[in-house]
Design an enzyme around this catalytic site. Structure first.
Site, PDB file in Angstrom:
ATOM      1  N   LYS A   1      -6.949   3.400  -3.243  1.00  0.00           N
ATOM      2  CA  LYS A   1      -7.357   3.374  -1.836  1.00  0.00           C
ATOM      3  C   LYS A   1      -7.508   4.800  -1.348  1.00  0.00           C
ATOM      4  O   LYS A   1      -6.758   5.684  -1.753  1.00  0.00           O
ATOM      5  CB  LYS A   1      -6.275   2.622  -1.050  1.00  0.00           C
ATOM      6  CG  LYS A   1      -6.422   2.611   0.462  1.00  0.00           C
ATOM      7  CD  LYS A   1      -5.301   1.761   1.104  1.00  0.00           C
ATOM      8  CE  LYS A   1      -5.262   1.931   2.609  1.00  0.00           C
ATOM      9  NZ  LYS A   1      -4.145   1.189   3.233  1.00  0.00           N
TER      10      LYS A   1
ATOM     11  N   LYS B   1     -10.256   0.234  -2.295  1.00  0.00           N
ATOM     12  CA  LYS B   1     -10.123   0.041  -0.858  1.00  0.00           C
ATOM     13  C   LYS B   1     -10.407   1.341  -0.114  1.00  0.00           C
ATOM     14  O   LYS B   1      -9.570   2.241  -0.099  1.00  0.00           O
ATOM     15  CB  LYS B   1      -8.710  -0.468  -0.516  1.00  0.00           C
ATOM     16  CG  LYS B   1      -8.495  -0.681   0.993  1.00  0.00           C
ATOM     17  CD  LYS B   1      -7.123  -1.264   1.289  1.00  0.00           C
ATOM     18  CE  LYS B   1      -6.847  -1.292   2.789  1.00  0.00           C
ATOM     19  NZ  LYS B   1      -5.487  -1.778   3.112  1.00  0.00           N
TER      20      LYS B   1
ATOM     21  N   ASP C   1       0.860  -1.187   0.000  1.00  0.00           N
ATOM     22  CA  ASP C   1       0.000   0.000   0.000  1.00  0.00           C
ATOM     23  C   ASP C   1       0.898   1.239   0.000  1.00  0.00           C
ATOM     24  O   ASP C   1       1.486   1.592   1.020  1.00  0.00           O
ATOM     25  CB  ASP C   1      -0.905   0.025   1.239  1.00  0.00           C
ATOM     26  CG  ASP C   1      -1.986  -1.064   1.188  1.00  0.00           C
ATOM     27  OD1 ASP C   1      -1.837  -2.033   0.399  1.00  0.00           O
ATOM     28  OD2 ASP C   1      -2.951  -0.962   1.950  1.00  0.00           O
TER      29      ASP C   1
END
Lengths: 777, 331
Positions: free
Chosen positions: B231, B267, B168
């Protein structure tokens, strides 16, 4: 299905709202309803069934109100009215607050009952209809509180007959009853025969709230009951429904001297520019045309999308349509519920099936059995297509394309209707330029179907007249406090035709900025009181009316001119009139045989200066609606106004009609006083020297009774006023039914021209357009 | 151009076994600059969605279980230890009490991944050995992303070496705020390259991007540069995942899929702590992107406390009685 299976399929599953309490309420009432008259339910009479359109089950028996029922309701309302008005604004406010609170307390019962009766998704009745209904009572409780201080010169109309449609039964009831009660009126309301239940529950609520008997009366039944209300001794009729019925009501009430507001059909444009947030615009369409199954008078039903993005837009739109969930309206997970009645379903189907143009796309969503209609898009139509012009009143969107902003406006306005419009663009220059140009009473910028009690709602053209909500909505439920006297008819003086004429001027008509001979080629001799010939006035006929209206229509630049510029022109007219004051005074005295000429000219000059002053000061407002954004209540000119001038002040009367109209940007066709026409024919010389653009003011002389039906029925005229000494009120109101133009007539009552209420004229000269502009960086 | 749709009806944890990875594409500035996001309209859609969609009873239980399968069970705290991470991983393997899963017929349910800082990758990989649950590592100078560029790239490489299957990354917000889309693209490209086989989630830190239009544009640029997921947040910004931001990002994902045929995952992270919220997010995914995006290879919740609330709701579904938090194992 097991949890494990659902874990894989991830379907929504049923999410039903329980109907038990609502059904129990119906049973508690005996499942047979009488009318709610004078604070109590009458015994059921001859009844008809009201059904749940989602499954065809009979919900209850509703009474067909008889003539006696309507008479009793009107009598009860009449009896209650004086003391209700006398109770005062603060006292009425308490009652309206109580009604608002009771609607909230019984919110779910109202919502479920509405969905059972109408077929709309519970999400909508729960989240939109009922909260807005309560909001209307709260808002107008405040209006009752403020009436004495803010509207000191207005009083209640009296007894109001109100007829509402089936698409928003409780909400339309609220829009009608709340302002009426706030202003001290009492009401006789008829819900649509398909959807009476929430109105009857509201009657029950009125009883619980301790509302005085007779203030609210609910009579049920079909159109025949509506006709009885229209025919009854009421002071005002408020109607929401089809244009066809609205037109009949206009005709039926013509000449009766009662108030009328009509909120009618629409074919509202939904304009999407290439720089719009297209996904949001598509989502907006869901709320525009698939809200309430498209059974919405202001539904954005005509998509007008910029050509370069049209294909992509339609593709995405179809994908969105496929995602709509159609089914049981009581399911909390449903987007599109049942059509109100199989009759409507068949009507929608017939309109769509009868269309052979464009490409029809039906959403690929699962369709339940029964009274449902699939979300439908018909793309590739043109303005000439039947379905581009006719209101379908179902979940059917039609679309076409445009190239430029001006073409978008032209396409959007190519309709008989003018209720609402949406414009989507991320460019503030485009959006704020287009919004005022759309012929509609309500415009939503980057949005759709936003409603609030503080924001006026209503249409132009054949979508009706009058506003509901906001300050302007109160005008429909009040009248001036001052009592008007009966108008005395003045006959033209007669004399010898043979007498030699002291001809020094030849009076003509004034059309398009030019002096014009009358089409018929006839003139009438005008005599003074002593019978001496003082001049000749042309006799205008229908073709002169046609020419004058054409000239007025062509002078559109005046409406686009700045208010400052219009003011300058009106000041200039005043100056030039003042310069010739003596001549006009003499002429008036000669015609009327009185000595008021000097004072009348002075008053006319003053009036011109007053409206020149108002030109840039009769402002719109920004309304406090519950959102981040502004709702602009813009004052727009009506367009072309035809006006029959009074006899009792031949110059001042004409100026009193002309000045407010042109100050607000209208173009006028004035029909001069019939007995005293020469002040008007002199006056056009003043206009000629005052930089008034051709066509802004057109002056005709001739017989009012003959010209009135022509002007009143002219389809290219937006409003007709009459302060004529002749009894034209009925003729004009009847003639206006054709294109449902606004009318303002004297009903045979006199106006005090020395003290004319400027605001009343400015109100009449403008339409309030509500432009919703939500914003957010 | 379209790609094969993954087989519906199978529970998958490892994205690479299901969906062809988004290879990215050349930066298309014309497309980026055409992205529009009308905040008011987006907020209206987001505000009304919960009222438009509702799942009840068995469906609700199934949906909540689905939400669990999409959770990136996360600990990103300065005081994380091997023991703390081991406990979290045990919870990841057995997110719901066994008797409840049995009653639901969902034995073997696990979360989507475990998400930790670089130094905790080792303990997490060890603790999850054999479970099939991937370890995700936040990287590139998380959460601010302001450490030297070469160190941010190196951090990714170290984390992949340490066994992280998912990375991430955080983008440089200043590149968005100054409109330097080319630099953002280049940065994301470099991060993606450094990830190698590991999947990369691009954290936009939407709470710091100023406008929804910036969110839309940054979403597109990151996808063009090869992000496997986009995300919302690090969980450390003052505003984290919201429905309006999600709507904008999902529409960008849909747009990207329509044009390129590649599915990019989504996400939302931070602030999603109630079972009810997770249902709304699932409905939003279903409405805007479709059922294919309701699987952990294309959808994750970045959450730490959400699981606890879902467990209580599931027990309520099974027993009919409202539950208490201490009846469920802590993670």
């Amino acid at each position: 299905m097991t949890v494990k299976e659902i874990f894989e399929t991830m379907e929504y599953g049923p999410a039903p709202e329980a109907a038990g309490d609502a059904l129990a309420w119906i049973v508690d009432q005996g499942a047979r309803f009488g009318c709610f008259i004078d604070g109590a339910f009458t015994a059921p009479g001859e009844t008809f069934e009201t059904k749940n359109p989602a499954n065809g089950n009979v919900l209850a028996e509703i009474s067909q109100a008889t003539q006696a029922d309507v008479d009793a309701a009107v009598a009860a309302a009449r009896k209650a009215q004086a003391s209700w008005e006398k109770l005062g604004g603060a006292g009425r406010a308490r009652h309206l607050y109580a009604l608002a609170r009771l609607i909230q307390k019984h919110a779910r019962l109202f919502a479920v009952l509405e969905t059972l009766d109408n077929g709309k998704p519970i999400r909508e009745s729960r989240d939109i209809d009922v909260p807005l209904a309560a909001r209307h009572f709260y808002y107008h409780a405040g209006m009752a509180q403020l009436m004495a201080s803010e509207l000191p010169d207005r009083v209640a109309m009296g007894v109001c007959g109100q007829i509402i449609p089936w698409n928003f039964p409780l909400l339309m009831l609220s829009w009608k009853i709340a302002p009426a009660l706030a202003m001290g009126n009492t009401v006789v309301l008829k819900p649509a025969e398909w959807t009476s239940l929430t109105a009857l529950l509201f009657g029950d609520i009125c009883r619980q709230a301790g509302l005085p008997k007779g203030v609210v009366n609910i009579v049920t039944g079909d159109g025949a009951v509506g006709e009885r209300i229209v025919a009854a001794e009421v002071d005002k009729i408020a109607f929401t429904g089809s244009t066809e019925v609205g037109r009949r009501i206009r005709e039926a009430t013509a000449g009766r001297g009662i108030g009328l507001t009509l909120e009618l059909g629409g074919k509202s444009p939904y304009v999407v520019f290439e720089d719009a947030d297209l996904d949001s615009a598509i989502e907006g369409l869901v709320d525009a045309i698939w809200f309430n199954q498209g059974q919405v008078c202001c539904a954005g039903s005509r998509l007008i999308v910029q050509e370069g993005i049209a294909d992509a837009f339609h593709t995405r739109l179809k994908a969105r349509m496929d995602k709509l969930r159609v089914g049981d309206p009581l399911d909390k997970c449903i987007d599109v519920g049942a059509v109100v009645d199989p009759v409507q379903q068949a009507r929608i189907a017939a309109l769509v099936d009868g269309n052979t143009e464009g490409q029809t796309y039906r959403a690929a969503c699962a369709m339940p059995e029964g009274c449902y209609y699939p979300p439908t898009l018909i793309a590739g139509l043109s303005p000439a297509s039947h379905l581009m012009q006719e209101e379908i009143f179902g979940p059917v969107l039609v679309s076409t394309t445009f190239r430029t902003p001006s073409e978008a406006v032209a396409l959007a306005n190519n309709t008989r209707y003018g209720l609402a419009a949406s414009v989507w663009s991320e460019n503030i220059n485009v959006a704020l330029d287009i919004a005022p140009k759309l012929a509609a009473g309500v415009v939503w910028v980057n949005g759709t179907n936003m409603f609030d009690a503080a924001a006026g709602f209503g249409g132009v053209r054949e979508s009706g007249f009058g506003r509901e909500g906001g300050w302007e909505g109160l005008m429909a439920y009040t009248r001036p406090a001052a009592k008007a006297k009966a108008l005395k008819r003045i006959s033209p003086a007669t004399g010898s035709d043979a007498e030699p004429q002291p001809v020094d001027r030849t009076a003509k008509l004034y059309v398009g900025g030019k002096q014009a001979r009358p089409d018929g080629g006839y003139a009438r001799n005008v005599h003074d009181k002593k019978g001496k010939l003082i001049g000749q006035a042309p006799i205008a006929n229908r073709k002169d009316v046609r020419n004058a209206v054409e000239a007025a229509r062509a002078a559109a630049g005046w409406s686009a001119a700045t208010a400052h510029n219009r003011a300058q022109v009106i000041y200039y007219i005043g100056e030039n009139l003042a310069a010739r004051a003596d001549e006009f005074a003499t002429r008036i005295d000669r015609m009327t045989g009185a000595r008021g000429g000097k004072a009348e000219v002075e008053a006319a000059v003053d009036r011109l200066f007053t409206y020149a002053a108002w030109a840039d000061k009769f402002d719109g407002q920004v309304r406090s609606v519950p959102m981040r954004g502004v709702a602009l209540a813009m004052r727009e000119p009506c367009g072309v106004i035809g006006a029959f001038c009074p006899d009792e002040a031949p110059l001042l009367g004409l100026v009193s009609l002309m000045a407010p109209a042109i100050a607000m940007g209208n173009r006028v066709v004035l029909v001069a006083s019939e007995p005293f026409p020469l002040a008007a024919t002199d006056f056009y010389q003043v206009l000629e020297t005052s930089d008034v653009p051709g066509g802004v003011v057109n002056i005709l002389t001739g017989p009012h009774a003959e010209l009135a039906p022509v002007l009143a029925s002219h389809m290219d005229v937006e409003a007709v006023w009459s302060f004529s000494g002749a009894d034209l009120s009925g003729t004009i109101e009847r003639g206006a039914a054709g294109n449902l133009k606004r009318t303002w007539v004297n009903n045979g009552l006199a106006t005090d021209w020395d003290r004319a209420d400027a605001r009343a004229f400015l109100d009449a000269a403008t339409e309030v357009k509500t432009v919703w502009v939500p914003y957010g960086a | 151009m379209t790609t094969d749709t993954a087989t519906e009806g199978t529970v998958q944890h490892l994205p690479q076994t299901v969906e062809p990875r988004n290879p990215g594409m050349a930066l298309d500035m014309d497309w980026v600059m055409r992205a529009r996001a009308n905040r008011s309209a987006i907020e209206r859609r987001a505000a009304t969605l919960p009222g438009r969609r509702s799942v009840k009873k068995a469906h609700q239980a199934a949906w909540l279980a689905r939400a669990i399968s999409c959770i990136d069970l996360t600990t990103l705290a300065g005081d994380d230890t091997a023991g703390r991470v081991a406990r979290l991983c045990a919870k990841a393997r057995q997110p719901v009490r066994a008797d409840l899963l049995e009653a639901l017929g969902l034995d073997g349910l696990s979360v989507g991944a475990v998400c930790v800082y670089h130094d905790m990758i080792g303990p997490a990989v060890a603790a999850l050995n054999g479970s099939g649950i991937p370890v995700a590592a936040v990287s590139t100078g998380f959460p601010a992303g302001l450490s030297p560029f070469h160190l941010r790239v190196a951090e990714i490489e170290e984390s992949v070496k340490a066994g992280a299957a998912e990375i991430d990354i955080v983008i440089s917000r200043r590149l968005v705020l100054t409109g330097d889309w080319q630099a953002l693209y280049d940065e994301m490209r470099a991060f993606r390259a450094a990830c190698g086989e590991a999947h990369v989630k691009a954290i936009l830190a939407t709470g710091e991007l100023g406008t929804l239009q910036n969110v839309a544009r940054a979403s597109l640029v990151c996808m063009m540069a090869g992000a496997d997921f986009i995300k919302t947040s690090t969980g450390k910004e003052s505003v984290n995942a919201t429905l309006p931001v999600s709507l904008v990002m999902l529409r960008a994902i849909r747009d990207y899929h329509e044009r390129t045929g590649f599915r990019v995952g989504y996400k939302p992270a931070g602030g999603i702590s109630r079972a009810k919220d997770s249902l709304v997010y699932l409905a939003l995914m279903k409405e805007e992107l479709g059922d294919r995006w309701l699987r952990p290879d294309l959808f994750r919740f970045g959450a730490s406390s959400l699981l606890g609330d879902i467990e209580r709701q599931l027990e309520h579904h099974v027993t009919g009685a409202y539950s208490a938090s201490w009846r469920h194992a802590m993670g």
